[in-house]
Motif scaffolding. Sequence first.
Motif, PDB file in Angstrom:
ATOM      1  N   GLU A 117       0.760  -0.944  -0.106  1.00 14.45           N
ATOM      2  CA  GLU A 117       0.016   0.153   0.163  1.00 14.45           C
ATOM      3  C   GLU A 117       0.782   1.107   0.203  1.00 14.45           C
ATOM      4  OE1 GLU A 117      -3.283   0.174   0.379  1.00 14.45           O
ATOM      5  OE2 GLU A 117      -3.020  -1.832  -0.464  1.00 14.45           O
ATOM      6  N   GLY A 118       2.391   1.396  -0.223  1.00  8.97           N
ATOM      7  CA  GLY A 118       3.392   2.154   0.157  1.00  8.97           C
ATOM      8  C   GLY A 118       3.338   2.506   0.986  1.00  8.97           C
ATOM      9  N   GLY A 119       4.255   3.514   1.309  1.00  6.52           N
ATOM     10  CA  GLY A 119       4.846   4.211   2.507  1.00  6.52           C
ATOM     11  C   GLY A 119       5.388   2.804   3.377  1.00  6.52           C
ATOM     12  N   ASP A 120       5.131   3.643   4.888  1.00  4.99           N
ATOM     13  CA  ASP A 120       5.092   2.534   5.754  1.00  4.99           C
ATOM     14  C   ASP A 120       3.605   1.221   5.901  1.00  4.99           C
ATOM     15  OD1 ASP A 120       3.944   4.025   7.127  1.00  4.99           O
ATOM     16  OD2 ASP A 120       5.229   4.435   9.118  1.00  4.99           O
ATOM     17  N   SER A 121       2.703   1.555   5.635  1.00  2.00           N
ATOM     18  CA  SER A 121       1.461   0.299   5.609  1.00  2.00           C
ATOM     19  C   SER A 121       1.495  -0.235   5.408  1.00  2.00           C
ATOM     20  CB  SER A 121       0.284   0.846   4.365  1.00  2.00           C
ATOM     21  OG  SER A 121       0.690   2.823   4.245  1.00  2.00           O
ATOM     22  N   ARG A 122       0.901  -1.285   6.577  1.00  2.00           N
ATOM     23  CA  ARG A 122       0.644  -2.696   6.929  1.00  2.00           C
ATOM     24  C   ARG A 122       0.284  -3.407   5.405  1.00  2.00           C
ATOM     25  NH1 ARG A 122       1.136  -5.623  11.099  1.00  2.00           N
ATOM     26  NH2 ARG A 122      -0.822  -6.656  10.899  1.00  2.00           N
ATOM     27  N   PRO A 123       0.784  -4.362   5.515  1.00  2.00           N
ATOM     28  CA  PRO A 123       0.206  -4.652   4.003  1.00  2.00           C
ATOM     29  C   PRO A 123      -1.151  -4.722   3.954  1.00  2.00           C
ATOM     30  CG  PRO A 123       1.995  -6.915   4.914  1.00  2.00           C
ATOM     31  CD  PRO A 123       1.376  -5.692   6.074  1.00  2.00           C
TER      32      PRO A 123
ATOM     33  N   TYR B 212      12.909  -8.876  15.560  1.00  2.00           N
ATOM     34  CA  TYR B 212      12.511  -7.687  14.478  1.00  2.00           C
ATOM     35  C   TYR B 212      11.719  -8.060  13.467  1.00  2.00           C
ATOM     36  CZ  TYR B 212      12.567  -3.121  11.954  1.00  2.00           C
ATOM     37  OH  TYR B 212      12.598  -2.486  11.233  1.00  2.00           O
ATOM     38  N   GLY B 213      11.341  -7.331  12.329  1.00  2.00           N
ATOM     39  CA  GLY B 213      11.311  -7.585  11.061  1.00  2.00           C
ATOM     40  C   GLY B 213      10.924  -6.454  10.197  1.00  2.00           C
ATOM     41  N   ALA B 214      11.142  -6.558   8.521  1.00  2.00           N
ATOM     42  CA  ALA B 214      10.086  -5.770   8.125  1.00  2.00           C
ATOM     43  C   ALA B 214      10.695  -5.908   6.137  1.00  2.00           C
ATOM     44  CB  ALA B 214      10.579  -4.438   8.129  1.00  2.00           C
ATOM     45  N   PRO B 215      10.239  -5.607   4.946  1.00  2.06           N
ATOM     46  CA  PRO B 215       9.893  -6.315   3.694  1.00  2.06           C
ATOM     47  C   PRO B 215      10.391  -5.492   3.202  1.00  2.06           C
ATOM     48  CG  PRO B 215       7.664  -5.005   4.719  1.00  2.06           C
ATOM     49  CD  PRO B 215       8.621  -4.440   5.873  1.00  2.06           C
ATOM     50  N   TYR B 216      11.542  -4.434   3.567  1.00  2.00           N
ATOM     51  CA  TYR B 216      12.099  -3.463   2.905  1.00  2.00           C
ATOM     52  C   TYR B 216      13.299  -3.377   2.259  1.00  2.00           C
ATOM     53  CZ  TYR B 216       8.336  -0.817   5.298  1.00  2.00           C
ATOM     54  OH  TYR B 216       7.015  -0.542   6.480  1.00  2.00           O
ATOM     55  N   ARG B 217      13.662  -2.860   0.642  1.00  2.00           N
ATOM     56  CA  ARG B 217      15.200  -3.327   0.954  1.00  2.00           C
ATOM     57  C   ARG B 217      14.842  -2.510  -0.813  1.00  2.00           C
ATOM     58  NH1 ARG B 217      11.697  -4.552  -3.487  1.00  2.00           N
ATOM     59  NH2 ARG B 217      14.119  -4.381  -5.137  1.00  2.00           N
ATOM     60  N   PRO B 218      16.042  -1.176  -0.509  1.00  2.00           N
ATOM     61  CA  PRO B 218      16.299  -0.161  -2.255  1.00  2.00           C
ATOM     62  C   PRO B 218      15.331  -0.280  -3.095  1.00  2.00           C
ATOM     63  CG  PRO B 218      18.288  -1.397  -1.227  1.00  2.00           C
ATOM     64  CD  PRO B 218      17.241  -2.298  -0.486  1.00  2.00           C
ATOM     65  N   ARG B 219      14.796   0.598  -3.581  1.00  2.00           N
ATOM     66  CA  ARG B 219      14.032   0.750  -4.683  1.00  2.00           C
ATOM     67  C   ARG B 219      15.313   0.686  -5.866  1.00  2.00           C
ATOM     68  NH1 ARG B 219      11.251   5.910  -4.226  1.00  2.00           N
ATOM     69  NH2 ARG B 219       9.808   4.681  -2.877  1.00  2.00           N
ATOM     70  N   ARG B 220      13.985  -0.301  -6.586  1.00  2.00           N
ATOM     71  CA  ARG B 220      15.168  -0.302  -8.146  1.00  2.00           C
ATOM     72  C   ARG B 220      14.392   0.183  -9.112  1.00  2.00           C
ATOM     73  NH1 ARG B 220      15.630  -7.016  -8.761  1.00  2.00           N
ATOM     74  NH2 ARG B 220      12.780  -6.441  -8.296  1.00  2.00           N
TER      75      ARG B 220
ATOM     76  N   GLU C  79       8.831  -4.770  -8.073  1.00  2.00           N
ATOM     77  CA  GLU C  79       9.286  -3.994  -6.952  1.00  2.00           C
ATOM     78  C   GLU C  79       8.408  -3.811  -5.676  1.00  2.00           C
ATOM     79  OE1 GLU C  79      12.382  -2.085  -7.255  1.00  2.00           O
ATOM     80  OE2 GLU C  79      12.349  -4.006  -7.481  1.00  2.00           O
ATOM     81  N   ALA C  80       7.574  -4.179  -4.789  1.00  2.00           N
ATOM     82  CA  ALA C  80       6.446  -4.393  -3.756  1.00  2.00           C
ATOM     83  C   ALA C  80       7.795  -4.212  -2.974  1.00  2.00           C
ATOM     84  CB  ALA C  80       5.958  -5.981  -3.361  1.00  2.00           C
ATOM     85  N   PHE C  81       7.947  -3.322  -2.244  1.00  2.00           N
ATOM     86  CA  PHE C  81       7.957  -2.641  -1.331  1.00  2.00           C
ATOM     87  C   PHE C  81      10.067  -2.722  -0.963  1.00  2.00           C
ATOM     88  CE2 PHE C  81       4.597  -5.331   0.255  1.00  2.00           C
ATOM     89  CZ  PHE C  81       4.541  -5.222   1.601  1.00  2.00           C
ATOM     90  N   GLY C  82      10.105  -1.724  -2.153  1.00  2.00           N
ATOM     91  CA  GLY C  82      11.121  -0.722  -2.360  1.00  2.00           C
ATOM     92  C   GLY C  82      10.961   0.304  -1.937  1.00  2.00           C
ATOM     93  N   ARG C  83      11.855   0.992  -1.343  1.00  2.00           N
ATOM     94  CA  ARG C  83      12.287   1.912  -0.682  1.00  2.00           C
ATOM     95  C   ARG C  83      12.971   3.038  -1.514  1.00  2.00           C
ATOM     96  NH1 ARG C  83       7.008   0.422  -0.684  1.00  2.00           N
ATOM     97  NH2 ARG C  83       5.261   0.198   0.771  1.00  2.00           N
ATOM     98  N   SER C  84      13.161   4.256  -0.818  1.00  2.00           N
ATOM     99  CA  SER C  84      14.209   5.203  -1.495  1.00  2.00           C
ATOM    100  C   SER C  84      15.202   4.850   0.051  1.00  2.00           C
ATOM    101  CB  SER C  84      13.756   6.370  -0.881  1.00  2.00           C
ATOM    102  OG  SER C  84      13.034   6.935  -0.014  1.00  2.00           O
ATOM    103  N   GLN C  85      16.216   5.539   0.034  1.00  2.00           N
ATOM    104  CA  GLN C  85      16.973   5.043   0.115  1.00  2.00           C
ATOM    105  C   GLN C  85      17.440   5.927   1.722  1.00  2.00           C
ATOM    106  OE1 GLN C  85      20.233   3.424   0.501  1.00  2.00           O
ATOM    107  NE2 GLN C  85      19.053   2.462  -1.395  1.00  2.00           N
ATOM    108  N   GLY C  86      16.522   6.971   1.873  1.00  2.00           N
ATOM    109  CA  GLY C  86      15.996   8.392   2.844  1.00  2.00           C
ATOM    110  C   GLY C  86      15.434   7.207   3.821  1.00  2.00           C
ATOM    111  N   PHE C  87      14.242   6.961   3.523  1.00  2.00           N
ATOM    112  CA  PHE C  87      13.199   6.075   3.674  1.00  2.00           C
ATOM    113  C   PHE C  87      13.944   5.119   5.177  1.00  2.00           C
ATOM    114  CE2 PHE C  87      10.580   2.413   4.167  1.00  2.00           C
ATOM    115  CZ  PHE C  87       9.248   3.095   4.734  1.00  2.00           C
TER     116      PHE C  87
END
Length: 313
Positions: free
Chosen positions: A138-144, A168-176, A183-191
């Motif tokens: 759902e974008g950002g840090d929204s839950r699935p 601790y867990g989170a799905p995020y990885r660097p956005r391509r 590209e689900a859960f790909g996020r910016s370096q700042g994020f």
Amino acid sequence: MGWLSWFSSHCPLGLGCCFVPRAPKGTALPQLETIDIGEGDGGNCVFLEAGRTAKDSDAKGVHGAAVRVVLISDTHGRHRELGSLPKGDVLIHAGDFTTYHKHGSRETILEFDRWLGEQKQFATRLVVCGNHETYLDEGGDSRPSYELKNAQWLHGNIIKTASSLCVYGAPYRPRRGCCYRAEAFGRSQGFLSNVWKSIKHEALIDIVVTHGPPFGVLDVEKVGHIGDWYLLKRIQEAQPSLHVFGHVHGTHGARLLRIKNTENMNSNSISSRSADTSSVLFVNASSCSTEDGRLHPPVIVDVFPKSYAESSV
């Protein structure tokens, strides 16, 4: 990544659509020890340990102070092909449980959830999303966008299990670039630099679960190292006993990072009390292989909770 990885390195136009994040120039690779897990005994599960201290010297697996954790990842709709999973206290899936991004649907997620419900040998079942779970992002840090009924999402949160593990867990990885449709859960370096601040040394985290690897740890694809350097830094500082991930199918395996403890570390911390050095066990638990379509067996790790050692002081 296949041809896109190659093109991102060779595209004469320098198109951002094929962009793959690169670590800042001069970023040092971690010095790792290889843990030979092979395929286990006759293709069965591999047994490892994480977090044992001198106080745990007499503990024997789940019959002592350890908590048995079963690790899988990147099953891509083939979870039932794993057969009967081994017994354990905690089951962790590190993402990419749906087939592939274009086939992801509510029904595929419901079927995965039903399968999780059948794994009754585990008191706790934990899941992070992967880059193919496009249906859930759902974008950002929204839950699935779907709530599992038979497991708990790890989505930038800490869960204390009934077996006293802090996870601790989170799905995020660097956005391509945009050519990468999964590209689900790909996020910016700042994020990413902000979200990984939740991984704190003082939280006594036993296990970190992400879909993607940290920089320099079982993260090599055709384009080179694709891991997250901000994540590596936080892991080095927080020193969890175990970091499990997947994403890179071709580097299934385990590595050990030994960290020399510094004098300014909290004198009551587990790592500084137990030894001059502490260690982090990294496991790429990707079930799918890039070579011949076979599935790797689950990886089993007996984890000794930090809270046990802390309470015995």
